[in-house]
Design a protein around this motif. Structure first.
Motif, PDB file in Angstrom:
ATOM      1  N   VAL A 504       0.865  -1.181   0.000  1.00 36.58           N
ATOM      2  CA  VAL A 504       0.000   0.000   0.000  1.00 36.58           C
ATOM      3  C   VAL A 504       0.900   1.229   0.000  1.00 36.58           C
ATOM      4  CG1 VAL A 504      -1.722   1.331   1.286  1.00 36.58           C
ATOM      5  CG2 VAL A 504      -1.848  -1.160   1.284  1.00 36.58           C
ATOM      6  N   ILE A 505       0.431   2.306  -0.608  1.00 38.08           N
ATOM      7  CA  ILE A 505       1.134   3.583  -0.525  1.00 38.08           C
ATOM      8  C   ILE A 505       0.225   4.607   0.136  1.00 38.08           C
ATOM      9  CG2 ILE A 505       0.427   4.291  -2.850  1.00 38.08           C
ATOM     10  CD1 ILE A 505       3.079   5.850  -3.039  1.00 38.08           C
ATOM     11  N   GLY A 521       0.088  -1.286 -10.131  1.00 36.54           N
ATOM     12  CA  GLY A 521      -0.998  -1.920  -9.393  1.00 36.54           C
ATOM     13  C   GLY A 521      -0.926  -1.748  -7.889  1.00 36.54           C
ATOM     14  N   LEU A 522      -0.464  -0.592  -7.419  1.00 42.59           N
ATOM     15  CA  LEU A 522      -0.307  -0.370  -5.987  1.00 42.59           C
ATOM     16  C   LEU A 522      -1.515   0.383  -5.425  1.00 42.59           C
ATOM     17  CD1 LEU A 522       1.513  -0.516  -3.465  1.00 42.59           C
ATOM     18  CD2 LEU A 522       2.555   1.646  -4.201  1.00 42.59           C
ATOM     19  N   PRO A 523      -2.259  -0.207  -4.466  1.00 45.25           N
ATOM     20  CA  PRO A 523      -3.388   0.487  -3.845  1.00 45.25           C
ATOM     21  C   PRO A 523      -2.937   1.780  -3.160  1.00 45.25           C
ATOM     22  CG  PRO A 523      -3.483  -1.855  -3.356  1.00 45.25           C
ATOM     23  CD  PRO A 523      -2.151  -1.604  -4.000  1.00 45.25           C
ATOM     24  N   VAL A 524      -3.804   2.801  -3.201  1.00 41.78           N
ATOM     25  CA  VAL A 524      -3.426   4.147  -2.787  1.00 41.78           C
ATOM     26  C   VAL A 524      -4.321   4.645  -1.651  1.00 41.78           C
ATOM     27  CG1 VAL A 524      -3.142   6.531  -3.536  1.00 41.78           C
ATOM     28  CG2 VAL A 524      -2.636   4.665  -5.127  1.00 41.78           C
ATOM     29  N   MET A 525      -3.698   5.122  -0.587  1.00 41.73           N
ATOM     30  CA  MET A 525      -4.404   5.864   0.458  1.00 41.73           C
ATOM     31  C   MET A 525      -3.950   7.317   0.367  1.00 41.73           C
ATOM     32  SD  MET A 525      -6.282   6.620   3.025  1.00 41.73           S
ATOM     33  CE  MET A 525      -6.967   5.053   3.582  1.00 41.73           C
ATOM     34  N   ASP A 545     -11.808   2.944  -7.788  1.00 40.47           N
ATOM     35  CA  ASP A 545     -11.890   1.937  -6.729  1.00 40.47           C
ATOM     36  C   ASP A 545     -10.549   1.235  -6.510  1.00 40.47           C
ATOM     37  OD1 ASP A 545     -13.121   0.578  -4.694  1.00 40.47           O
ATOM     38  OD2 ASP A 545     -13.970  -0.990  -5.988  1.00 40.47           O
ATOM     39  N   PHE A 546      -9.459   2.037  -6.446  1.00 40.46           N
ATOM     40  CA  PHE A 546      -8.182   1.434  -6.102  1.00 40.46           C
ATOM     41  C   PHE A 546      -7.522   2.159  -4.928  1.00 40.46           C
ATOM     42  CE2 PHE A 546      -7.289   4.499  -9.474  1.00 40.46           C
ATOM     43  CZ  PHE A 546      -6.105   5.114  -9.112  1.00 40.46           C
ATOM     44  N   ASN A 576      -7.709  -3.179  -9.819  1.00 42.00           N
ATOM     45  CA  ASN A 576      -8.363  -1.942 -10.262  1.00 42.00           C
ATOM     46  C   ASN A 576      -7.341  -0.862 -10.581  1.00 42.00           C
ATOM     47  OD1 ASN A 576     -10.882  -3.099  -9.945  1.00 42.00           O
ATOM     48  ND2 ASN A 576     -11.226  -2.245  -7.914  1.00 42.00           N
ATOM     49  N   ALA A 577      -6.275  -0.822  -9.805  1.00 43.62           N
ATOM     50  CA  ALA A 577      -5.210   0.157 -10.062  1.00 43.62           C
ATOM     51  C   ALA A 577      -4.557  -0.108 -11.410  1.00 43.62           C
ATOM     52  CB  ALA A 577      -4.175   0.110  -8.945  1.00 43.62           C
ATOM     53  N   MET A 578      -4.300  -1.379 -11.719  1.00 43.23           N
ATOM     54  CA  MET A 578      -3.675  -1.728 -12.997  1.00 43.23           C
ATOM     55  C   MET A 578      -4.550  -1.312 -14.179  1.00 43.23           C
ATOM     56  SD  MET A 578      -0.697  -3.162 -12.340  1.00 43.23           S
ATOM     57  CE  MET A 578      -0.224  -4.126 -13.766  1.00 43.23           C
ATOM     58  N   LYS A 579      -5.873  -1.363 -13.997  1.00 43.70           N
ATOM     59  CA  LYS A 579      -6.774  -0.938 -15.069  1.00 43.70           C
ATOM     60  C   LYS A 579      -6.609   0.550 -15.369  1.00 43.70           C
ATOM     61  CE  LYS A 579     -10.366  -4.362 -13.961  1.00 43.70           C
ATOM     62  NZ  LYS A 579     -11.751  -4.546 -13.455  1.00 43.70           N
TER      63      LYS A 579
END
Length: 608
Positions: A504-505, A521-525, A545-546, A576-579
């Motif tokens: 996560v970042i 593809g790294l989920p983001v906060m 939605d990532f 979803n991030a990769m999309k």
């Protein structure tokens, strides 16, 4: 007629596609037809460019009957089944519109060869005929995804002049990523980075960098000035004033570089510089391109209708370009945000999906190289190049929450120039942090709860959650505490590798960081954003939605911990991030700019 010859990517053979569209007389004024095909080289009527993306877009606008053919050839770039679907003004037409379909298999492998099928030669031919309620008058293409080793037609070296300013690191980073692609695709290319306002501006333009540093530390002042300057009347006055006071000096400055092409990567480097280039072009034709380095929202000064082409990263920006800049569709190119070549390399190494077996194996190798514990979760924390934001409080909240929840983790804190924070992290008494009481939010009444369902923006809803009476002392304490390691870092040169290694970042809503995270593809906060152009970046993450957005450190920590506890949720966010990601954007943009520039050079040579 839709004809497709597909071969296994393992054979590195070529696809040939022919599309014959029979279209009815009934049409829509802004109709479009989109055909998703991954990794193809486009040669459509009226075009001669190589692009990257997953679709070909064909626009309609005439009431007459048309029967048009497009020939498309390229290298198969997809790993899944090739599909044919049609969209007209946002409406998806089901496969029933295909009036006839024939398939001839010349070998035993279908379009997507599985790992068990490894023939030397394999091909499938599919033909289909369909009718659509619009007419085809022209073929236009959006950017296509081509493999890095795809043969490109490049010319000689170019002299590129980038217009930018150090108002945030994103503009310079985009220019440098484009410059490296120019040097890779057009060997021998030279480039310069010019801040025209610092060099030749008058007050207040010459104070642009100094003013940004002050305003970025005072978000309310920035918000006021941003929206004031985004007002049409203000923009007109500013353009006229800057042109009257600075245009001649800027023209001489640009002529001194003798560029083959000018590329603006800054919103304040368009109106007057473009006028100067056009006047210079009376002697020598110099194309002018704008690469918008904002993601979800953008200032109106980005958009000038006289530009040769403008490259945008999202549908939001494309609509802004049409509405505020009145830029023609033919000049707007959806390309993604230009990011560093490292992310293209890492995305390829992940196989396009970090959750796949290949992606997991590669992530393990990167973690080993970086010295990150393979058995713990990794959270990358960033506050921008200056290390700004409530980074210290977020580190404390994550340390406490992950420890109490029994989650083993490594907190990778990128401090940038913030040496003070680095020293504090190294000497911080973490037992004292654990002993501090967990912060509670005060309840602000029933009214805010009633307002929440009618608020349309997901960003505003998440902000409202922080003010409604959600208690933050509900963190469950695990029987065994987690082992949390805090690793402080200054500037990081191999950020792509750290993003691959992280789960996560946590970062501010900078467009470059979001684009780079999505590419791998790294989920983001998101923990903060600069009012104005960065506000829309939050919506990009939420709508895609990532990731999530929250300013409260305790709620950030609780949300991130909930992701880390649920591998299925983490994988979903990653996919979803990769999309959303466009790891090849810089190369795509440079290739199109390079082709247009080579054509101008040839015209200049013939007219000399």
């Amino acid at each position: 007629m839709y004809t497709q010859n597909v071969v296994s990517t393992k054979c590195k053979a070529v696809i040939s596609v022919t599309i014959l569209l029979s279209l009815a007389t009934s049409c829509l004024s802004d109709a479009s037809l989109r055909i998703p095909l991954s990794g193809l080289l486009v040669n459509a009527p009226g075009t001669s460019c190589i692009f990257r993306t997953n679709l070909i877009q064909i626009r309609g606008g005439s009431t007459s009957n048309n029967v048009t053919a497009c020939n498309i050839t390229g290298l198969h770039g997809g790993g899944g089944n090739e599909t044919l679907s049609f969209f007209v003004s946002g409406n998806t037409f089901p496969s029933s519109i295909v009036t006839s379909t024939t398939t001839t298999t010349k070998a035993q492998v279908l379009p997507a060869a599985s790992s068990s099928n490894k023939p030397d030669v394999a091909a499938t031919t599919t033909s289909a005929t369909a009718s659509f309620p619009t007419s085809l008058v022209e073929a236009s293409t959006s950017i296509k995804n081509l493999p890095d080793d795809f043969p490109r037609v490049t010319g000689g070296p170019l002299k590129v002049l980038f217009l930018s300013s150090d108002t945030g690191g994103g503009h310079r980073a985009s220019a440098e990523s484009l410059a490296k692609q120019f040097q890779r695709l057009y060997p021998g290319t030279t480039y310069d980075l010019l801040d025209i306002w610092t060099a030749d501006g008058v007050f207040p333009y010459k104070t642009l960098v100094k003013a940004y540093k002050h305003l970025s530390r005072h978000p309310r002042q920035w918000k006021f000035l941003y929206h004031l300057s985004n007002f049409p009347l203000y923009e007109i006055c500013m353009d006229l004033h800057s042109s009257y006071t600075c245009e001649k000096k800027i023209r001489k400055r640009i002529e001194s570089y003798d560029p083959d092409v000018v590329v603006s990567v800054h919103p304040a480097m368009n109106y007057t510089p473009l006028k100067s280039v056009r006047r210079t072009s009376k002697k020598k034709r110099i194309p002018f391109f704008t690469v918008v380095t904002d993601y979800g929202s953008a200032h109106s000064t980005w958009f000038q209708p006289q530009v040769d082409k403008i490259f945008v990263a999202s549908e939001r920006i494309r609509k802004l370009a049409k509405r505020r800049g009145r830029i023609a569709d033919s000049k707007i190119v959806m390309a993604g945000l230009p990011i560093r070549q490292d992310f293209d390399v890492q995305a390829t190494a992940l196989g396009g999906d970090r959750t796949s077996p290949q992606g997991k194996v590669y992530r393990g190798k990167v973690r080993h190289q970086l010295g990150i514990d393979p058995n713990s979760k990794a959270i990358l924390l960033m506050g921008g190049g200056e290390g700004v934001g409530s980074l210290s409080d977020i580190v404390n909240a994550l340390y406490k929450t992950l420890t109490f929840k029994g989650i083993d983790a490594s907190l990778l804190v990128v401090c940038g120039r913030n040496d003070k924070l680095r020293k504090e992290l190294r000497t911080r008494h973490w037992d004292a942090i654990l002993a501090q009481p967990i912060h509670k939010k005060k309840k602000l009444g029933l009214l805010l709860k009633l307002l929440k369902p009618i608020i349309p923006s997901r960003r505003l809803k998440q902000r409202l959650n922080e003010y409604i009476g959600y208690k933050s002392n509900t963190t469950a304490v695990a029987q065994q505490r987690g082992k949390v390691k805090v690793i402080d870092m200054g500037f990081v040169n191999n950020m792509a590798e750290f993003m691959v290694a992280a789960d996560v970042i946590v970062t501010k809503a900078g467009p470059g960081t979001i684009a780079e995270s999505a590419a791998v593809g790294l989920p983001v906060m998101l923990s903060s954003f600069l009012p104005g152009q960065e506000a829309g970046n939050v919506d990009i993450v939420l709508d895609g939605d990532f990731g999530a957005f929250c300013k409260d450190p305790t709620r950030i920590a609780e949300t991130v911990a909930s992701w880390l506890e649920d591998d299925n949720l983490l994988d979903k966010l990653s996919r979803n991030a990769m999309k959303e990601g466009h790891p090849h954007a810089a190369a795509d943009i440079v290739h199109e700019i390079g082709e247009a520039t080579q054509a101008c050079i040839e015209l200049n040579r013939k007219s000399a």
